[in-house]
Design an enzyme around this catalytic site. Structure first.
Site, PDB file in Angstrom:
ATOM      1  N   LYS A 158       0.837  -1.205   0.000  1.00  0.00           N
ATOM      2  CA  LYS A 158       0.000   0.000   0.000  1.00  0.00           C
ATOM      3  C   LYS A 158       0.869   1.253   0.000  1.00  0.00           C
ATOM      4  CE  LYS A 158      -3.949  -1.925   2.505  1.00  0.00           C
ATOM      5  NZ  LYS A 158      -4.885  -1.718   3.622  1.00  0.00           N
ATOM      6  N   GLY A 164      -8.222   4.816   0.056  1.00  0.00           N
ATOM      7  CA  GLY A 164      -9.317   4.581  -0.874  1.00  0.00           C
ATOM      8  C   GLY A 164      -8.957   3.643  -2.006  1.00  0.00           C
ATOM      9  N   ILE A 203      -5.920  -9.507   3.965  1.00  0.00           N
ATOM     10  CA  ILE A 203      -7.123 -10.128   4.538  1.00  0.00           C
ATOM     11  C   ILE A 203      -8.048 -10.467   3.365  1.00  0.00           C
ATOM     12  CG2 ILE A 203      -9.002  -9.861   6.226  1.00  0.00           C
ATOM     13  CD1 ILE A 203      -6.305  -9.399   7.554  1.00  0.00           C
ATOM     14  N   HIS A 208     -15.966  -4.189   4.864  1.00  0.00           N
ATOM     15  CA  HIS A 208     -15.552  -2.815   5.161  1.00  0.00           C
ATOM     16  C   HIS A 208     -16.626  -2.234   6.070  1.00  0.00           C
ATOM     17  CE1 HIS A 208     -14.403   1.474   3.653  1.00  0.00           C
ATOM     18  NE2 HIS A 208     -15.196   1.570   4.704  1.00  0.00           N
ATOM     19  N   LYS A 237     -17.932   3.138  -3.488  1.00  0.00           N
ATOM     20  CA  LYS A 237     -19.042   2.545  -2.759  1.00  0.00           C
ATOM     21  C   LYS A 237     -20.322   2.694  -3.565  1.00  0.00           C
ATOM     22  CE  LYS A 237     -16.696   3.678   1.520  1.00  0.00           C
ATOM     23  NZ  LYS A 237     -16.517   4.730   2.525  1.00  0.00           N
ATOM     24  N   GLU A 288      -8.073   2.943   7.871  1.00  0.00           N
ATOM     25  CA  GLU A 288      -7.797   4.356   7.599  1.00  0.00           C
ATOM     26  C   GLU A 288      -8.737   5.193   8.441  1.00  0.00           C
ATOM     27  OE1 GLU A 288      -8.446   5.169   3.421  1.00  0.00           O
ATOM     28  OE2 GLU A 288      -7.057   3.588   2.833  1.00  0.00           O
ATOM     29  N   ARG A 292     -13.226  13.905   7.299  1.00  0.00           N
ATOM     30  CA  ARG A 292     -14.240  14.749   6.649  1.00  0.00           C
ATOM     31  C   ARG A 292     -15.633  14.174   6.910  1.00  0.00           C
ATOM     32  NH1 ARG A 292     -12.273  10.978   2.885  1.00  0.00           N
ATOM     33  NH2 ARG A 292     -13.962   9.646   2.145  1.00  0.00           N
ATOM     34  N   VAL A 295     -19.848  10.920   2.103  1.00  0.00           N
ATOM     35  CA  VAL A 295     -21.036  10.803   1.238  1.00  0.00           C
ATOM     36  C   VAL A 295     -22.158  10.081   1.983  1.00  0.00           C
ATOM     37  CG1 VAL A 295     -21.933   9.805  -0.908  1.00  0.00           C
ATOM     38  CG2 VAL A 295     -19.607  10.744  -0.868  1.00  0.00           C
ATOM     39  N   ARG A 336     -26.482   4.822  -3.911  1.00  0.00           N
ATOM     40  CA  ARG A 336     -25.927   5.958  -4.656  1.00  0.00           C
ATOM     41  C   ARG A 336     -26.389   5.875  -6.107  1.00  0.00           C
ATOM     42  NH1 ARG A 336     -19.711   7.123  -2.849  1.00  0.00           N
ATOM     43  NH2 ARG A 336     -19.930   6.678  -0.624  1.00  0.00           N
TER      44      ARG A 336
HETATM   45  C1  MV4 Z   1      -6.883  -4.271   2.526  1.00  0.00           C
HETATM   46  C2  MV4 Z   1      -7.566  -5.410   2.095  1.00  0.00           C
HETATM   47  C3  MV4 Z   1      -7.154  -6.639   2.576  1.00  0.00           C
HETATM   48  N1  MV4 Z   1      -6.118  -6.716   3.428  1.00  0.00           N
HETATM   49  N2  MV4 Z   1      -5.862  -4.406   3.388  1.00  0.00           N
HETATM   50  C4  MV4 Z   1      -7.657  -0.514   1.325  1.00  0.00           C
HETATM   51  C5  MV4 Z   1      -8.350   0.707   0.825  1.00  0.00           C
HETATM   52  C6  MV4 Z   1      -9.737   0.281   0.728  1.00  0.00           C
HETATM   53  N3  MV4 Z   1     -10.585   1.127  -0.053  1.00  0.00           N
HETATM   54  C7  MV4 Z   1      -9.568  -1.104   0.176  1.00  0.00           C
HETATM   55  N4  MV4 Z   1      -8.502  -1.617   0.895  1.00  0.00           N
HETATM   56  C8  MV4 Z   1      -8.237  -2.887   1.235  1.00  0.00           C
HETATM   57  N5  MV4 Z   1      -7.226  -3.050   2.105  1.00  0.00           N
HETATM   58  C9  MV4 Z   1      -5.504  -5.612   3.806  1.00  0.00           C
HETATM   59  N6  MV4 Z   1      -4.466  -5.718   4.644  1.00  0.00           N
HETATM   60  C10 MV4 Z   1      -8.605  -5.262   1.197  1.00  0.00           C
HETATM   61  C11 MV4 Z   1      -8.924  -3.998   0.747  1.00  0.00           C
HETATM   62  C12 MV4 Z   1      -9.957  -3.982  -0.244  1.00  0.00           C
HETATM   63  C13 MV4 Z   1      -9.676  -4.313  -1.561  1.00  0.00           C
HETATM   64  C14 MV4 Z   1      -8.400  -4.623  -1.988  1.00  0.00           C
HETATM   65  C15 MV4 Z   1      -8.129  -4.974  -3.281  1.00  0.00           C
HETATM   66  C16 MV4 Z   1      -9.156  -5.037  -4.209  1.00  0.00           C
HETATM   67  C17 MV4 Z   1     -10.427  -4.702  -3.842  1.00  0.00           C
HETATM   68  C18 MV4 Z   1     -10.708  -4.329  -2.518  1.00  0.00           C
HETATM   69  C19 MV4 Z   1     -11.986  -4.005  -2.150  1.00  0.00           C
HETATM   70  C20 MV4 Z   1     -12.231  -3.656  -0.868  1.00  0.00           C
HETATM   71  C21 MV4 Z   1     -11.210  -3.653   0.098  1.00  0.00           C
END
Ligand code: MV4
Length: 448
Positions: A158, A164, A203, A208, A237, A288, A292, A295, A336
């Site tokens: 990351k 996001g 993960i 979420h 979203k 995170e 702010r 939405v 949305r």
């Molecule tokens: C992750 C994750 C799985 N493991 N972090 C970070 C920003 C957020 N909008 C999505 N994020 C994710 N962070 C860890 N350690 C899964 C997501 C994730 C995601 C990642 C890749 C592709 C699609 C995703 C959809 C939702 C969440």
């Protein structure tokens, strides 16, 4: 209390903020680009200032132009809404230098949470659970390899300046690390001008779930329960709901404590959101923090029965909150509605809305700046309305949403209304059986 608030935003959120200001007896100033001359936020504000051409860079993102509008209208506070300058620490700092209240947290706080590695380190200190991973930034490929072996594949790379979903790479085995490491660095450098990368255990298909929090200038922090935002596509979203169908009383207690701990530790002022990943075993990890209004804030407003913009303005003015946290009283779902074609890969569909009839009736709320004759501009994001339904139970809420969507008539542009109509009838959605992988398998077929 503030006398006059300038709303440094457009669309439905500008209108949303103006409405609350009116109810609080606060004068409002709208700013608009030439593309938004006919927008409702311009008509409903007490004053309006044109700040430039359609391109956001030269209008809604231009700090000098917004500050000029503040100066000529004598506004004493700025509400940034979401997007644009809402999480721009430099803008918050300039407001402070001019003696204008930025309605949100301090520049330092925005910076701290905007840098994801710093945010994560701060949460570790606060005692909030985080995803196992690197301690701080990864220095080079060797370092990445060592950390990945230690935590075990799959891992996720990351960008510290990201958030996001931007600049993330999933790595499932060691021989894919080098390629992804290089791509992640390059992507992060191009997108943010910062190639700092950190690593976490990936993960698999998490949920979420985010907690709304509010903090005042007196050190009080409360949470306002959760929203499940797992139904998303390419990190956008599509639907949010509260309570989460995955939530239990004990999990809410634990996550609520963690969210309040997060806010209290950093002495948070304003409304904010603590985002968590929740795995299938209901382990939760800080992901995170957003500094702010979001939405999807109406979902929380509907279940706890408070105006979050009003609370946000009150704490910005120094008023103390009660300090107590809230559990949801009802069920609420937000769909949305974007000017996009869900049957063509959600391709944007700008143009003139020729007819517009929004759903009405008990428990239905539509937040929108659109109307018949309104032009959806290609310059901005494609959100044209949010349908929020609330009912005593989730099942009733879904039925109400179905009825609302069936009533919604929007002609002239393609919209995601039809997608939501199909989603509300989906068996897995109805069972609350979904995670962030849901949209990968959801079959979207145009009814004949
Ligand atoms: C992750 C994750 C799985 N493991 N972090 C970070 C920003 C957020 N909008 C999505 N994020 C994710 N962070 C860890 N350690 C899964 C997501 C994730 C995601 C990642 C890749 C592709 C699609 C995703 C959809 C939702 C969440």
């Amino acid at each position: 209390m503030f006398k006059k608030i300038l709303i440094a935003n457009r669309g439905e959120i500008a209108l949303r903020v103006i409405r609350t200001c009116k109810e609080m007896g606060i004068k409002t100033v709208a700013v608009y680009s030439t593309a938004d001359r006919e927008s409702l936020h311009v008509r409903f504000a007490d004053e309006a200032v044109c700040i430039g051409p359609p391109s956001s860079l030269h209008s809604y993102l231009s700090v000098p132009r917004i500050m000029a509008a503040v100066e000529i209208t004598n506004a004493d506070a700025v509400h940034p809404g979401y997007g644009f300058l809402a999480e721009n620490a430099d803008f918050a700092e300039i407001c402070a230098e001019y003696g204008i209240k930025f309605i949100g947290p301090s520049p330092d706080m925005i910076r701290k949470m905007g840098d994801k590695v710093t945010a994560k380190e701060t949460m570790i200190k606060a005692g909030v659970p985080v995803v196992p991973g690197s301690e701080g930034l990864i220095v080079d490929l060797d370092d990445a390899g060592r950390v990945a072996e230690e935590i075990g594949y799959p891992v996720i790379l990351k960008a510290t300046a990201g958030g996001g979903g931007k600049g993330m790479r999933i790595v499932t085995k060691p021989d894919e690390l080098e390629k992804n490491w290089n791509m992640a660095r390059q992507e992060a450098k191009n997108a943010f001008g910062n190639d700092g990368i950190y690593i976490e255990k990936f993960i698999v298909e998490p949920r979420h779930i985010e907690f709304q929090i509010i903090g005042d200038q007196h050190g009080n922090v409360a949470h306002l329960s959760e929203r499940d935002c797992s139904i998303q596509r390419r990190h956008q979203k599509l639907v949010e709901e509260s309570p989460s169908p995955f939530m239990t009383k004990s999990l809410r207690e634990k996550m609520g404590v963690a969210a309040v701990k997060a806010g209290t530790f950093i002495n948070y002022e304003g409304v904010g959101t603590v985002e968590f990943l929740v795995d299938a075993d209901r382990n939760f990890y800080f992901m995170e923090m957003n500094t702010r209004i979001q939405v999807e804030h109406p979902v929380t407003e509907e279940v706890i029965d408070h105006d979050l913009i009003k609370e946000q303005i009150k704490v910005a003015a120094g008023i103390e909150i009660s300090g107590k946290s809230y559990a949801p009283k009802l069920h609420a779902i937000e769909c949305r509605i974007n000017a996009e074609n869900p049957f063509a890969d959600f391709r944007p569909s700008p143009g003139v809305i020729t007819s517009f009839h929004s759903p009405k009736g008990h428990g239905i709320r539509v937040d929108t700046h659109a109307y018949a004759g309104y032009t959806v501009s290609p310059y901005y994001d494609s959100l044209i309305a949010k349908v929020i339904c609330r009912a005593q139970t989730r099942d009733e809420c879904i039925l109400k949403m179905q009825r609302a969507l069936d009533e919604f008539v929007i002609e002239g542009v393609d919209t995601t209304v039809e997608f939501h109509r199909l989603l509300m009838r989906d068996e897995n959605f109805r069972k609350g059986n979904y995670d962030t992988g849901f949209m990968n398998t959801f079959k979207l077929e145009k009814p004949s």
